[in-house]
Write a protein that holds these residues in place. Sequence first.
Motif: not given
Length: 345
Positions: A38-40, A66-67, A70-80, A88-89
Amino acid sequence: MLRSAFKRVSSSSSSTYLIRRSFGSESSSTPERKVAVLGAAGGIGQPLALLMKLNPLVSKLALYDIASTPGVAADVSHINTRSQVTGYMGEDQLAKALEGSDLVIIPAGVPRKPGMTRDDLFNINAGIVKSLCTAIAKYCPNALVNMISNPVNSTVPIAAEIFKKAGTYYEKKLFGVTTLDVVRAKTFYAGKANVSPAGVNVPVVGGHAGITILPLFSQATPKANLGDEEIKALTKRTQDGGTEVVEAKAGKGSATLSMAYAGAVFADSCLKGLNGVPDIVECSYVQSTITELPFFASKVKLGKNGVEEVLGLGPLSDYEKQGLESLKAELKSSIEKGIKFAKDN
Ligand SMILES: NC(=O)c1ccc[n+]([C@@H]2O[C@H](COP(=O)([O-])OP(=O)(O)OC[C@H]3O[C@@H](n4cnc5c(N)ncnc54)[C@H](O)[C@@H]3O)[C@@H](O)[C@H]2O)c1
Ligand SMILES: O=C(O)C[C@H](O)C(=O)O
């Protein structure tokens, strides 16, 4: 086969890791574990999200802010690596972020600027912690909570009161993250003792602000023949470590990268405890009876339900005994301030 980006290099609970390119394999019996940050999207949150994505014990990683999540999650999610990442925002997505979490890590809130104390953050961060803990009580009351938001000496008592009000206070599951104090004490001690930081252990007790941070260099291993003045200087540097970073960043926030590392080490130990790995010990600020103060940082044994045992202080030097007595008034008042806020709001 799932692959691990972390390799334990020490058999002690000192939790030292190398991020390796040659990934190890993960056991088929590794349980599913959901971790929410939370505060990711913040200064700590982003590198912490990265480090938790590298941790093979995590199967789901929920990144909430709170903002900008989506960008942080998309970025990190590409790590295998193993975990599935979801961003979640905004408050209407907080429930989904929390549901099913085994561990919630909270680095949400404002950081210090030069000239501020951690307590100067109370007015803003107390409200943030209150609202996040109210949601935790509702959506994942059984999760372990790792509180990073400052002032930790007060935010942990706030969380406890909020959980009590909700009827979901499980004292074994609430932790103030003081690992950065231990990380600093180890680094500074290793420098003075001229030994490798990887093999150093130093307990740090008390709380997480100024003189309430009490490193126990008399118990440091490996033993080094340091004089009284050297111990005093090491103690002061550990107590002022956060301020050293705040001043160096000159208005651009406080420790983020070292904190993310420390937060990831502590979270990893919590997950190992949950998974039944024996003899996991970390320092943490928890509900405690080892002094007259209701919350106190000390060595804690971690297990399947969180705190398995709050360990005692061990033998203290006269200098440390003095430090312990001197910190009590400040720590007591920070605890009372947190409890009062939660009761009144
Ligand atoms: N325990 C420790 O040892 C330690 C060490 C370093 C920093 N800290 C503390 O951690 C906190 C965060 O520091 P930072 O440098 O990452 O700050 P930051 O400002 O870079 O990031 C904070 C993040 O929290 C988010 N946020 C604010 N309100 C929120 C809410 N209601 N719900 C979810 N997210 C919210 C912000 O949007 C931001 O992304 C500060 O309070 C700081 O003092 C603690
Ligand atoms: O010093 C701060 O304000 C942040 C944190 O508590 C730290 O110890 O680095």
